[in-house]
Design an enzyme around this catalytic site. Structure first.
Site, PDB file in Angstrom:
ATOM      1  N   HIS A 168      38.295  28.429  36.627  1.00 18.13           N
ATOM      2  CA  HIS A 168      38.926  29.159  37.931  1.00 18.13           C
ATOM      3  C   HIS A 168      40.360  28.673  38.166  1.00 18.13           C
ATOM      4  CE1 HIS A 168      38.954  30.663  41.695  1.00 18.13           C
ATOM      5  NE2 HIS A 168      39.095  29.616  42.277  1.00 18.13           N
TER       6      HIS A 168
HETATM    7  C1  HEM Z   1      42.606  23.325  42.909  1.00 17.03           C
HETATM    8  C2  HEM Z   1      41.620  24.184  43.096  1.00 17.03           C
HETATM    9  C3  HEM Z   1      41.488  25.644  43.095  1.00 17.03           C
HETATM   10  C4  HEM Z   1      42.332  26.668  43.152  1.00 17.03           C
HETATM   11  C5  HEM Z   1      44.023  26.315  42.809  1.00 17.03           C
HETATM   12  C6  HEM Z   1      41.975  27.889  43.512  1.00 17.03           C
HETATM   13  C7  HEM Z   1      42.731  28.946  43.419  1.00 17.03           C
HETATM   14  C8  HEM Z   1      42.173  30.339  43.623  1.00 17.03           C
HETATM   15  C9  HEM Z   1      42.815  31.435  43.839  1.00 17.03           C
HETATM   16  C10 HEM Z   1      44.504  31.694  43.514  1.00 17.03           C
HETATM   17  C11 HEM Z   1      41.962  32.709  44.325  1.00 17.03           C
HETATM   18  C12 HEM Z   1      42.259  34.101  44.276  1.00 17.03           C
HETATM   19  C13 HEM Z   1      42.097  34.888  43.221  1.00 17.03           C
HETATM   20  C14 HEM Z   1      41.926  36.259  43.440  1.00 17.03           C
HETATM   21  O1  HEM Z   1      42.120  36.676  44.457  1.00 17.03           O
HETATM   22  O2  HEM Z   1      42.448  36.941  42.430  1.00 17.03           O
HETATM   23  C15 HEM Z   1      40.904  31.933  44.550  1.00 17.03           C
HETATM   24  C16 HEM Z   1      39.641  32.648  44.854  1.00 17.03           C
HETATM   25  C17 HEM Z   1      38.359  32.032  45.030  1.00 17.03           C
HETATM   26  N1  HEM Z   1      38.136  30.855  44.702  1.00 17.03           N
HETATM   27 FE1  HEM Z   1      39.287  29.182  44.242  1.00 17.03          FE
HETATM   28  N2  HEM Z   1      40.855  27.816  43.690  1.00 17.03           N
HETATM   29  C18 HEM Z   1      40.352  26.235  43.538  1.00 17.03           C
HETATM   30  C19 HEM Z   1      39.228  25.777  43.653  1.00 17.03           C
HETATM   31  C20 HEM Z   1      38.057  26.285  44.029  1.00 17.03           C
HETATM   32  C21 HEM Z   1      36.599  25.856  44.485  1.00 17.03           C
HETATM   33  C22 HEM Z   1      36.341  24.462  44.133  1.00 17.03           C
HETATM   34  C23 HEM Z   1      35.827  27.040  44.773  1.00 17.03           C
HETATM   35  C24 HEM Z   1      34.398  26.917  44.976  1.00 17.03           C
HETATM   36  C25 HEM Z   1      33.700  25.531  44.671  1.00 17.03           C
HETATM   37  C26 HEM Z   1      36.559  27.975  44.675  1.00 17.03           C
HETATM   38  C27 HEM Z   1      35.921  29.334  44.818  1.00 17.03           C
HETATM   39  C28 HEM Z   1      36.619  30.429  45.034  1.00 17.03           C
HETATM   40  C29 HEM Z   1      35.998  31.989  45.242  1.00 17.03           C
HETATM   41  C30 HEM Z   1      34.623  32.148  45.206  1.00 17.03           C
HETATM   42  C31 HEM Z   1      37.145  32.848  44.987  1.00 17.03           C
HETATM   43  C32 HEM Z   1      37.097  34.179  45.138  1.00 17.03           C
HETATM   44  C33 HEM Z   1      37.264  34.778  43.862  1.00 17.03           C
HETATM   45  C34 HEM Z   1      35.984  34.877  43.170  1.00 17.03           C
HETATM   46  O3  HEM Z   1      34.935  35.355  43.496  1.00 17.03           O
HETATM   47  O4  HEM Z   1      35.853  34.382  42.116  1.00 17.03           O
HETATM   48  N3  HEM Z   1      37.960  27.941  44.454  1.00 17.03           N
HETATM   49  N4  HEM Z   1      40.898  30.524  44.488  1.00 17.03           N
END
Ligand code: HEM
Length: 225
Positions: A168
């Site tokens: 991710h």
């Molecule tokens: C340093 C760690 C992380 C970074 C830099 C990060 C970054 C991001 C970014 C930039 C987005 C937007 C993407 C988009 O809208 O196209 C996003 C969406 C999301 N993130 Fe993270 N994230 C991190 C950790 C996590 C963790 C630990 C979780 C859950 C356990 C998580 C769950 C999600 C979910 C559910 C979305 C919505 C997009 C999807 O359904 O995949 N993230 N994240």
């Protein structure tokens, strides 16, 4: 004239970053307890006793935080036939970086949907199995064999979650312009049209028709040209 499009509301972004913080707390404290080589990580949490005590609470809060995220996002992450086609075309995209020929994407591509569902299922497993060997509160209610199986499933689910989040973060960095979606809440119209053309069209339509459902999601914040 180019527009910035709102992708996440402030509350959703805060929710996401709280889950991230708790993911690191739960992950690092869990790894410290997982293998003697990683035991020095207990120093981050005030020693072995504190790490043992705090880890389940970090995990519980992370799951709770994700539940709020889940209910805001599950609809947009439902699997469609287009996602299966996207997955078929994905190996070429990863090999060559060539985006031509990729099926058009809605708010999330199939890879993002997999991240969502892998996170949801692994967190659910971590939550259920964690209770089964949480001393001194619940563990005694479960037979030893059940507890042993729970420990293995817990470690397996944690591994899946950690690998999922590595993918991710890699994708968030690799797809330029994504990070601002979660830091500022907006993306450029160009980014939206390139990476999520169906969503971009839907958002534009919202502006054009002033449809109530989209009105709050699209903001003509400022001209970029
Ligand atoms: C340093 C760690 C992380 C970074 C830099 C990060 C970054 C991001 C970014 C930039 C987005 C937007 C993407 C988009 O809208 O196209 C996003 C969406 C999301 N993130 Fe993270 N994230 C991190 C950790 C996590 C963790 C630990 C979780 C859950 C356990 C998580 C769950 C999600 C979910 C559910 C979305 C919505 C997009 C999807 O359904 O995949 N993230 N994240």
């Amino acid at each position: 004239m180019a527009y910035l499009i709102q992708r996440y509301r402030d509350g959703t972004r805060m929710n996401h970053w709280v889950v991230v913080l708790l993911f690191f707390c739960a992950g690092l404290s869990g790894l410290a307890l997982f293998h003697p080589a990683l035991f020095p990580l207990v120093n981050l949490f005030g020693g072995g006793q504190w790490t043992r005590t705090l880890h389940p609470y970090f995990g519980l809060l992370m799951v709770l935080g994700f539940v709020f995220l889940f209910f805001q996002m599950w609809r947009e992450n439902l699997w469609s036939r287009r996602d299966t086609e996207w997955m078929r075309a994905a190996p070429k995209l990863l090999r060559t970086g060539e985006e031509e020929g990729m099926p058009p994407v809605e708010k999330y591509n199939a890879g993002q949907k997999l991240v969502f569902w892998f996170s949801a299922v692994s967190l659910l497993l971590l939550f259920i199995t964690g209770f089964m060997f949480w001393q001194p509160w619940f563990a005694d209610s479960f037979p030893i064999l059940v507890r042993r199986i729970a420990v293995v499933v817990h470690a397996f689910a944690a591994t899946v979650l950690i690998l999922t989040i590595i993918a991710h973060v890699y994708a968030a960095i690799w797809v330029k312009g994504s990070m601002r979606a979660m830091t500022r809440g907006t993306v450029t119209e160009r980014w939206a049209r390139r990476n999520h053309p169906l969503w971009a069209a839907r958002m534009r339509e919202g502006v054009a028709t002033d449809a109530a459902v989209h009105k709050r999601q699209v903001v003509d914040l400022r001209s970029e040209s």
